[in-house]
Write an enzyme that holds these catalytic residues in place. Structure first.
Site, short mmCIF file in Angstrom:
data_model
loop_
_atom_site.label_atom_id
_atom_site.label_comp_id
_atom_site.label_asym_id
_atom_site.label_seq_id
_atom_site.Cartn_x
_atom_site.Cartn_y
_atom_site.Cartn_z
N THR A 107 0.47 -2.70 -40.29
CA THR A 107 0.61 -1.24 -40.33
C THR A 107 -0.16 -0.57 -39.20
O THR A 107 0.02 0.62 -38.93
CB THR A 107 0.04 -0.70 -41.66
OG1 THR A 107 -1.37 -1.01 -41.70
CG2 THR A 107 0.73 -1.32 -42.86
N ASP A 202 -7.40 -9.05 -25.99
CA ASP A 202 -8.16 -8.80 -27.22
C ASP A 202 -9.65 -8.86 -26.89
O ASP A 202 -10.19 -9.93 -26.59
CB ASP A 202 -7.80 -9.84 -28.28
CG ASP A 202 -8.43 -9.51 -29.63
OD1 ASP A 202 -9.67 -9.39 -29.69
OD2 ASP A 202 -7.69 -9.37 -30.61
N ASP A 205 -11.80 -11.31 -29.01
CA ASP A 205 -11.55 -12.71 -28.66
C ASP A 205 -12.18 -13.06 -27.32
O ASP A 205 -12.74 -14.14 -27.14
CB ASP A 205 -10.05 -13.00 -28.60
CG ASP A 205 -9.42 -13.02 -29.98
OD1 ASP A 205 -10.16 -12.93 -30.98
OD2 ASP A 205 -8.18 -13.11 -30.05
N1 URA Z 1 -7.77 -4.11 -29.35
C1 URA Z 1 -8.00 -4.99 -28.33
O1 URA Z 1 -8.91 -5.81 -28.38
N2 URA Z 1 -7.18 -4.92 -27.25
C2 URA Z 1 -6.15 -4.06 -27.15
O2 URA Z 1 -5.46 -4.04 -26.13
C3 URA Z 1 -5.94 -3.16 -28.23
C4 URA Z 1 -6.76 -3.21 -29.32
#
Ligand code: URA
Length: 211
Positions: A107, A202, A205
Site C-alpha cells: 500500500t 534502498d 540496504d
Molecule cells: N526508500 C529508499 O531507500 N529508496 C528509495 O528510492 C525510496 C524509498
C-alpha cells in the site's frame, strides 16, 4: 512548508559517489555521515539561541547559547539511524528519540512499529532524520506524531526527495512555516515501486546490507 536544497559542490560531489551502485557499505556509511553534517549546518540555521555573556582572555563580550528545551533528534528507523552521528556531531546537546516507521510495500502506507520518544514534546524543535523522502507517507506520519505531542517546530533532514513526496508533505502541512525540509537534492520522480529516480537505491540496504 519551507524547502531548503543544499546547493553546494561538496554536497553534490559526495552525493554522486553515494548514487554510484559500486560504492560499498563502509564508504556509503561514511559519506552519509559527512553529508548529514553538511546538511545539519543548514538545518540548524533557525535553532533558538539567547544572548550569553562570555569572558575572553582579553575582555568580556556577548555571544549566544542555545536555549532550552533542548532540540530533539529523531532518526526514523532503520535508514535514519545512519544519519544520527552526523547530526549529533553539530548538535551534541540534543536529546535523541527513535521512531520506527516502515512503509507497507503493497500500500506504500507508513506503519509505526517502534517508538521511543518523550510523551510530552511541548516547545521542542524536532529534527526528523530520513534519508529518502519518496512518497512522503512516512514523513507526514512522523510530523503528525510529533506535533500531536506538542512539538513547536519540525525540521526534516533528508538526502534525496522526490517531487511527488514533497507535494504530499506540502499538502499535509499546508501553510505551516514551522515545518522545514532540508535535502541534498530533489530528484526527477518516483518509479512504479516508489523508488526515487535516479536515486541511490534502498538506503537502508546500502547502509546496512539486505536483512
Ligand atoms: N526508500 C529508499 O531507500 N529508496 C528509495 O528510492 C525510496 C524509498
Amino acid at each position: 512548508m519551507r524547502l531548503h536544497v543544499a546547493d553546494h559542490p561538496l554536497v553534490a560531489h559526495k552525493l554522486t559517489i553515494l548514487r554510484d551502485e559500486r560504492t560499498d557499505s563502509p564508504t556509503f556509511r561514511r559519506l552519509v555521515d559527512e553529508l548529514v553534517t553538511l546538511l545539519a549546518y543548514e538545518a540548524t540555521r533557525d535553532v533558538q539561541v539567547e544572548p550569553h555573556e562570555v569572558r575572553t582572555p582579553v575582555t568580556t563580550t556577548t555571544g549566544v547559547r542555545m536555549t532550552s528545551p533542548r532540540p530533539l533528534v529523531v532518526p526514523i528507523l532503520r535508514a535514519g539511524l545512519g544519519m544520527l552521528d552526523g547530526m549529533t556531531r553539530l548538535l551534541p546537546t540534543a536529546e535523541v528519540g527513535f521512531l520506527g516507521l516502515q512503509r507497507d510495500e503493497k500500500t506504500f502506507q507508513a506503519v509505526t512499529y517502534a517508538n521511543r520518544l518523550p510523551e510530552d514534546l511541548t516547545g521542542r524543535h524536532v529534527f526528523l532524520l530520513d534519508p529518502m523522502l519518496a512518497t512522503g507517507g512516512t514523513l507526514v506520519a512522523a510530523i503528525d506524531y510529533v506535533f500531536a505531542r506538542g512539538a513547536r517546530e519540525v525540521t526534516a533532514v533528508c538526502l534525496l526527495a522526490a517531487p511527488e513526496g514533497l507535494r504530499v508533505v506540502d499538502d499535509a502541512v499546508g501553510d505551516r512555516v514551522d515545518v522545514q525540509v532540508v535535502v541534498a537534492a530533489v530528484d526527477e520522480r518516483l518509479n512504479e515501486k516508489a523508488y526515487i529516480v535516479p536515486g541511490l537505491g534502498d538506503a537502508g540496504d546500502r547502509l546496512y546490507g539486505v536483512v
